[in-house]
Design a protein around this motif. Structure first.
Motif, PDB file in Angstrom:
ATOM      1  N   ASP A 106      14.391 -25.304 -23.737  1.00  0.00           N
ATOM      2  CA  ASP A 106      15.560 -25.712 -22.956  1.00  0.00           C
ATOM      3  C   ASP A 106      15.243 -25.626 -21.457  1.00  0.00           C
ATOM      4  N   GLU A 107      15.038 -26.762 -20.858  1.00  0.00           N
ATOM      5  CA  GLU A 107      14.748 -26.880 -19.424  1.00  0.00           C
ATOM      6  C   GLU A 107      13.696 -25.891 -18.924  1.00  0.00           C
ATOM      7  N   PRO A 108      12.488 -25.988 -19.475  1.00  0.00           N
ATOM      8  CA  PRO A 108      11.453 -25.040 -19.047  1.00  0.00           C
ATOM      9  C   PRO A 108      11.037 -25.218 -17.579  1.00  0.00           C
ATOM     10  N   GLU A 166      15.406 -31.563 -21.119  1.00  0.00           N
ATOM     11  CA  GLU A 166      15.061 -31.575 -19.693  1.00  0.00           C
ATOM     12  C   GLU A 166      16.059 -32.345 -18.849  1.00  0.00           C
ATOM     13  N   GLN A 167      16.147 -31.931 -17.600  1.00  0.00           N
ATOM     14  CA  GLN A 167      16.840 -32.755 -16.602  1.00  0.00           C
ATOM     15  C   GLN A 167      15.812 -33.528 -15.796  1.00  0.00           C
ATOM     16  N   ASN A 168      14.598 -32.972 -15.766  1.00  0.00           N
ATOM     17  CA  ASN A 168      13.508 -33.642 -15.077  1.00  0.00           C
ATOM     18  C   ASN A 168      13.006 -34.770 -15.990  1.00  0.00           C
ATOM     19  N   GLY A 220      19.433 -35.580 -20.086  1.00  0.00           N
ATOM     20  CA  GLY A 220      20.850 -35.752 -19.792  1.00  0.00           C
ATOM     21  C   GLY A 220      21.230 -34.901 -18.608  1.00  0.00           C
ATOM     22  N   ALA A 221      22.329 -35.272 -17.965  1.00  0.00           N
ATOM     23  CA  ALA A 221      22.752 -34.560 -16.760  1.00  0.00           C
ATOM     24  C   ALA A 221      23.374 -33.208 -17.108  1.00  0.00           C
ATOM     25  N   ASN A 222      23.766 -32.471 -16.099  1.00  0.00           N
ATOM     26  CA  ASN A 222      24.449 -31.192 -16.310  1.00  0.00           C
ATOM     27  C   ASN A 222      25.669 -31.391 -17.193  1.00  0.00           C
ATOM     28  N   GLY A 223      25.806 -30.531 -18.165  1.00  0.00           N
ATOM     29  CA  GLY A 223      27.003 -30.573 -18.986  1.00  0.00           C
ATOM     30  C   GLY A 223      26.995 -31.657 -20.043  1.00  0.00           C
ATOM     31  N   ALA A 224      25.861 -32.339 -20.219  1.00  0.00           N
ATOM     32  CA  ALA A 224      25.807 -33.412 -21.208  1.00  0.00           C
ATOM     33  C   ALA A 224      25.875 -32.862 -22.631  1.00  0.00           C
ATOM     34  N   GLY A 225      25.432 -31.633 -22.807  1.00  0.00           N
ATOM     35  CA  GLY A 225      25.477 -31.025 -24.145  1.00  0.00           C
ATOM     36  C   GLY A 225      24.103 -30.694 -24.695  1.00  0.00           C
ATOM     37  N   LYS A 226      23.117 -30.672 -23.839  1.00  0.00           N
ATOM     38  CA  LYS A 226      21.740 -30.433 -24.308  1.00  0.00           C
ATOM     39  C   LYS A 226      21.589 -29.022 -24.888  1.00  0.00           C
ATOM     40  N   THR A 227      22.040 -28.034 -24.115  1.00  0.00           N
ATOM     41  CA  THR A 227      21.932 -26.652 -24.588  1.00  0.00           C
ATOM     42  C   THR A 227      22.749 -26.459 -25.857  1.00  0.00           C
ATOM     43  N   SER A 228      23.925 -27.091 -25.889  1.00  0.00           N
ATOM     44  CA  SER A 228      24.767 -26.961 -27.076  1.00  0.00           C
ATOM     45  C   SER A 228      24.033 -27.453 -28.326  1.00  0.00           C
ATOM     46  N   ILE A 229      23.294 -28.555 -28.175  1.00  0.00           N
ATOM     47  CA  ILE A 229      22.561 -29.084 -29.340  1.00  0.00           C
ATOM     48  C   ILE A 229      21.536 -28.052 -29.825  1.00  0.00           C
ATOM     49  N   TYR A 253      32.726 -28.017 -30.898  1.00  0.00           N
ATOM     50  CA  TYR A 253      33.835 -27.787 -29.969  1.00  0.00           C
ATOM     51  C   TYR A 253      33.706 -26.421 -29.304  1.00  0.00           C
ATOM     52  N   PHE A 254      34.146 -26.332 -28.052  1.00  0.00           N
ATOM     53  CA  PHE A 254      34.404 -25.022 -27.440  1.00  0.00           C
ATOM     54  C   PHE A 254      35.912 -24.958 -27.285  1.00  0.00           C
ATOM     55  N   GLY A 255      36.584 -24.299 -28.196  1.00  0.00           N
ATOM     56  CA  GLY A 255      38.040 -24.304 -28.168  1.00  0.00           C
ATOM     57  C   GLY A 255      38.511 -25.743 -28.291  1.00  0.00           C
ATOM     58  N   ALA A 256      39.226 -26.227 -27.254  1.00  0.00           N
ATOM     59  CA  ALA A 256      39.739 -27.589 -27.320  1.00  0.00           C
ATOM     60  C   ALA A 256      38.739 -28.607 -26.767  1.00  0.00           C
ATOM     61  N   ILE A 257      37.675 -28.108 -26.128  1.00  0.00           N
ATOM     62  CA  ILE A 257      36.707 -29.028 -25.519  1.00  0.00           C
ATOM     63  C   ILE A 257      35.773 -29.579 -26.589  1.00  0.00           C
ATOM     64  N   HIS A 258      35.761 -30.895 -26.691  1.00  0.00           N
ATOM     65  CA  HIS A 258      34.885 -31.540 -27.666  1.00  0.00           C
ATOM     66  C   HIS A 258      33.533 -31.774 -26.987  1.00  0.00           C
ATOM     67  N   ALA A 259      32.565 -30.886 -27.238  1.00  0.00           N
ATOM     68  CA  ALA A 259      31.318 -30.919 -26.471  1.00  0.00           C
ATOM     69  C   ALA A 259      30.281 -31.887 -27.052  1.00  0.00           C
ATOM     70  N   LEU A 260      30.203 -31.982 -28.367  1.00  0.00           N
ATOM     71  CA  LEU A 260      29.252 -32.918 -28.988  1.00  0.00           C
ATOM     72  C   LEU A 260      30.011 -33.844 -29.935  1.00  0.00           C
ATOM     73  N   PRO A 315      14.940 -20.154 -24.647  1.00  0.00           N
ATOM     74  CA  PRO A 315      16.299 -20.417 -24.177  1.00  0.00           C
ATOM     75  C   PRO A 315      16.349 -20.870 -22.718  1.00  0.00           C
ATOM     76  N   GLU A 316      17.454 -21.504 -22.387  1.00  0.00           N
ATOM     77  CA  GLU A 316      17.682 -21.938 -21.015  1.00  0.00           C
ATOM     78  C   GLU A 316      17.710 -20.718 -20.091  1.00  0.00           C
ATOM     79  N   GLY A 317      17.053 -20.832 -18.958  1.00  0.00           N
ATOM     80  CA  GLY A 317      17.066 -19.725 -17.994  1.00  0.00           C
ATOM     81  C   GLY A 317      16.168 -18.565 -18.413  1.00  0.00           C
TER      82      GLY A 317
HETATM   83  N1  ATP Z   1      30.874 -21.212 -23.795  1.00  0.00           N
HETATM   84  C1  ATP Z   1      31.459 -22.360 -23.427  1.00  0.00           C
HETATM   85  N2  ATP Z   1      32.805 -22.452 -23.359  1.00  0.00           N
HETATM   86  C2  ATP Z   1      33.409 -23.604 -23.011  1.00  0.00           C
HETATM   87  N3  ATP Z   1      32.762 -24.727 -22.724  1.00  0.00           N
HETATM   88  C3  ATP Z   1      31.420 -24.713 -22.768  1.00  0.00           C
HETATM   89  C4  ATP Z   1      30.708 -23.536 -23.124  1.00  0.00           C
HETATM   90  N4  ATP Z   1      29.382 -23.805 -23.089  1.00  0.00           N
HETATM   91  C5  ATP Z   1      29.299 -25.102 -22.726  1.00  0.00           C
HETATM   92  N5  ATP Z   1      30.509 -25.645 -22.538  1.00  0.00           N
HETATM   93  C6  ATP Z   1      30.800 -27.055 -22.154  1.00  0.00           C
HETATM   94  O1  ATP Z   1      30.157 -27.911 -23.062  1.00  0.00           O
HETATM   95  C7  ATP Z   1      29.552 -28.993 -22.407  1.00  0.00           C
HETATM   96  C8  ATP Z   1      28.058 -29.051 -22.715  1.00  0.00           C
HETATM   97  O2  ATP Z   1      27.415 -27.902 -22.191  1.00  0.00           O
HETATM   98  P1  ATP Z   1      25.863 -27.632 -22.319  1.00  0.00           P
HETATM   99  O3  ATP Z   1      25.592 -26.276 -21.826  1.00  0.00           O
HETATM  100  O4  ATP Z   1      25.441 -27.961 -23.692  1.00  0.00           O
HETATM  101  O5  ATP Z   1      25.284 -28.706 -21.290  1.00  0.00           O
HETATM  102  P2  ATP Z   1      23.793 -28.944 -20.833  1.00  0.00           P
HETATM  103  O6  ATP Z   1      23.502 -30.354 -21.110  1.00  0.00           O
HETATM  104  O7  ATP Z   1      22.892 -27.950 -21.413  1.00  0.00           O
HETATM  105  O8  ATP Z   1      23.927 -28.744 -19.254  1.00  0.00           O
HETATM  106  P3  ATP Z   1      22.869 -28.110 -18.199  1.00  0.00           P
HETATM  107  O9  ATP Z   1      21.880 -29.176 -17.896  1.00  0.00           O
HETATM  108  O10 ATP Z   1      23.720 -27.821 -17.015  1.00  0.00           O
HETATM  109  O11 ATP Z   1      22.264 -26.918 -18.816  1.00  0.00           O
HETATM  110  C9  ATP Z   1      29.844 -28.789 -20.935  1.00  0.00           C
HETATM  111  O12 ATP Z   1      30.938 -29.607 -20.592  1.00  0.00           O
HETATM  112  C10 ATP Z   1      30.218 -27.359 -20.807  1.00  0.00           C
HETATM  113  O13 ATP Z   1      31.161 -27.159 -19.787  1.00  0.00           O
END
Ligand code: ATP
Ligand code: MG
Lengths: 292, 235
Positions: B159-161, B191-193, B34-43, B10-17, B82-84
């Motif tokens: 992460d997205e090299p 990857e997104q590619n 997965g697309a932007n925001g799918a949760g790849k970096t979070s994993i 979770y990020f606060g109230a956001i259930h990310a994974l 890391p990403e970026g």
């Molecule tokens: N520090 C944070 N605070 C709040 N929400 C976050 C935070 N980091 C990520 N999120 C949310 O968690 C979800 C997953 O984010 P994540 O960065 O894992 O996506 P991603 O798949 O890596 O996306 P991208 O391809 O754009 O890098 C997204 O909805 C994002 O908005």
């Protein structure tokens, strides 16, 4: 000309003290983005420790100074652990307020123990000044400048060529990535506080030799000046703190001699404002950083 | 080699994974697309222990690392690009590589690994005294990869090299990933590619808003209708 040179010497003298203290602000800011307002009060703590060491414990001046440095280092490390670390992931403002709180607490505790009245600093240096053709170079000035510049030099070597020093730069650039590298970030942060506090204790010694009166508010004025020096040079940047310290010291003492001693602080703040108008990140800062 | 079980974050109230489970076997290249925001970096950050997880277990080489201090992971053989890129901009190329080998004490072996990185990325050798911040994007990506290799990892997470690189550099990066894998390093690639990632990897998982919605051999995923539509731009 002699007046100018002797004021320049004075400026370099106080400037090197500001620089030494500014290093603590800037290193801590660089690594945890916190303005450690209690940093100035570590000067006060060290000064009282020297007083206690000499007058109460009967230690020699050298031992008392050593004691003050060791205690300051330990205090700085504990301060970070107890007061700042738990707040590291909270909003920046929380730790800022905590830092102000710690500063007030330290001053109040000092008042309780030592009373608000100033007491004389027990170390004085009575070595005759060197006469350089009409220009007097006091031994205190010489000692202060040599010691400060020497320490800054050592610090520079530490940061640029030791493993721990490089890790410190890595953490200060990007804490998360430093962690991915296997750097023990907490240990590096402790080390930063230790070095900053140690330098503050030495700064305290040099400051008190120049202004030999110890009071609970002792740290406030040099603390704020050193903070300005750090911002002027570019907060977070070690060479910036050194540069800022010297510029501030020299500007202050020239202003005292040629403009007005009452106006000198206003002039110092004026310089800061003007510099920041043109270079918001400070003299050596490149990109604009987020301000607290 | 890596088993992730029922990971929630979770990020606060956001259930990310939402209960992510997957595994990576020794010698594989596994990709998470997965697309932007799918949760790849979070994993990846959860595995690296940079982000705190709510539930789940992460097992690396038979040991749970769910409660391991993050700075110990490189020693166990886990490394992340890391990403970026996140190179240390105000440090030289050489110093960046040194940071990658931070926990290691075997100076001679470190030097050999550094020479190997320089061999693989001759541009880094040419620029070893230059500040990393002055490198081009592609060079920074090479540095980020080289830096991660300096820990001599068993599992390399990337992460997205390919992000933000020209098509030629993208192919080059994927070639490098293959080479690294052939030299014995297991790779978890985010990857997104999707097209490129699936063509170099053995297996893949498709991630959508914090859930795994498809998995399988990369070849099969490339032909999967759903994946084709959503990630490969083929109707
Ligand atoms: N520090 C944070 N605070 C709040 N929400 C976050 C935070 N980091 C990520 N999120 C949310 O968690 C979800 C997953 O984010 P994540 O960065 O894992 O996506 P991603 O798949 O890596 O996306 P991208 O391809 O754009 O890098 C997204 O909805 C994002 O908005
Ligand atoms: Mg991402």
């Amino acid at each position: 000309m002699t007046l100018f040179l002797s004021q320049l010497l004075n400026g370099i003298h106080v400037g090197s003290i500001y620089a030494l203290i500014a290093l603590g602000y800037t290193m801590v800011y660089g690594i945890v983005q916190l303005i450690n307002f209690a940093h100035g009060d570590i000067l006060m703590l060290s000064a009282y420790l020297v007083v206690v060491g000499i007058t109460k414990l009967g230690l020699s001046p050298a031992l008392s100074v050593l004691l003050s440095i060791v205690v300051a280092v330990v205090f700085g490390v504990i301060l970070e652990r107890v007061a700042y670390r738990p707040l590291r992931s909270s909003p920046r403002i929380s730790s800022l307020i905590t830092a102000i709180g710690v500063s007030m607490l330290m001053q109040n505790v000092a008042q309780l123990i030592f009373s608000p009245n100033p007491i004389p600093y027990p170390i004085t240096l009575s070595v005759p000044a060197l006469n350089l053709g009409g220009l007097y170079l006091s031994f205190t000035t010489l000692l202060t400048v040599v010691l400060s510049v020497g320490l800054m030099f050592l610090l520079q070597i530490f940061v640029s060529s030791t493993k721990a020093g490089k890790a410190m730069r890595a953490v200060s650039e990007d804490t998360g990535t430093a962690l991915l590298m296997g750097i023990h970030v907490n240990r590096i942060i402790s080390l930063t506080f230790a070095i900053g506090s140690g330098l503050a204790a030495i700064g305290s010694l040099l400051y008190c030799i120049a202004y030999p009166s110890v009071a609970p508010t002792l740290g406030s004025l040099p603390g704020i000046k050193a903070f300005i020096a750090a911002v002027l040079g570019g907060i977070g940047l070690i060479p910036g703190a050194m540069l800022g310290g010297f510029i501030l010291g020299i500007a202050e003492s020239l202003a005292k001699a040629y403009i007005s001693s009452r106006m000198s602080d206003a002039i110092v703040y004026g310089i800061l404002i003007i510099v920041l108008l043109f270079k918001p990140a400070g003299l050596l800062g490149t990109k604009t950083r987020e301000k607290v | 080699m890596l088993i992730v079980k029922d990971l929630s974050l979770y990020f606060g109230a956001i259930h990310a994974l939402h209960g992510i489970s997957f595994h990576v076997e020794e010698g594989e290249i596994v990709t998470l697309i997965g697309a932007n925001g799918a949760g790849k970096t979070s994993i990846l950050c959860a595995i690296s222990r940079i982000l705190p997880i709510k539930t789940g277990d992460i097992i690396f080489n038979g040991n749970s690392i769910t409660n391991t201090a993050p700075h110990l992971l490189p020693q166990y053989g886990l490394s992340q690009v890391p990403e970026g890129r996140r190179v240390f901009a105000r440090m030289s190329v050489k110093e960046n590589l040194e940071m990658g080998a931070f926990f290691r004490k075997d100076t001679a072996q470190i030097r050999r690994d550094r020479d190997r990185v320089y061999e693989q990325f001759p541009r880094l050798k040419e620029r070893r005294h230059q500040l990393a911040g002055t490198l081009s994007g592609g060079e920074q990506q090479m540095l980020a990869i080289g830096r991660a290799l300096m820990s001599s990892p068993k599992l390399l997470m990337m992460d997205e090299p390919s992000m933000g690189l020209s098509p030629i550099l993208v192919s080059e990066i994927f070639e490098i990933i293959k080479t690294i894998n052939e030299a014995g390093t297991t790779v978890l690639l985010v990857e997104q590619n999707a097209n490129m990632a699936l063509s170099v990897s053995h297996r893949g998982y498709v991630l959508e808003t914090g859930k795994i919605i498809a998995e399988g051999k990369s070849q099969d995923l490339l032909n999967n209708e759903l994946v084709k539509k959503a990630y490969l731009g083929i109707a």
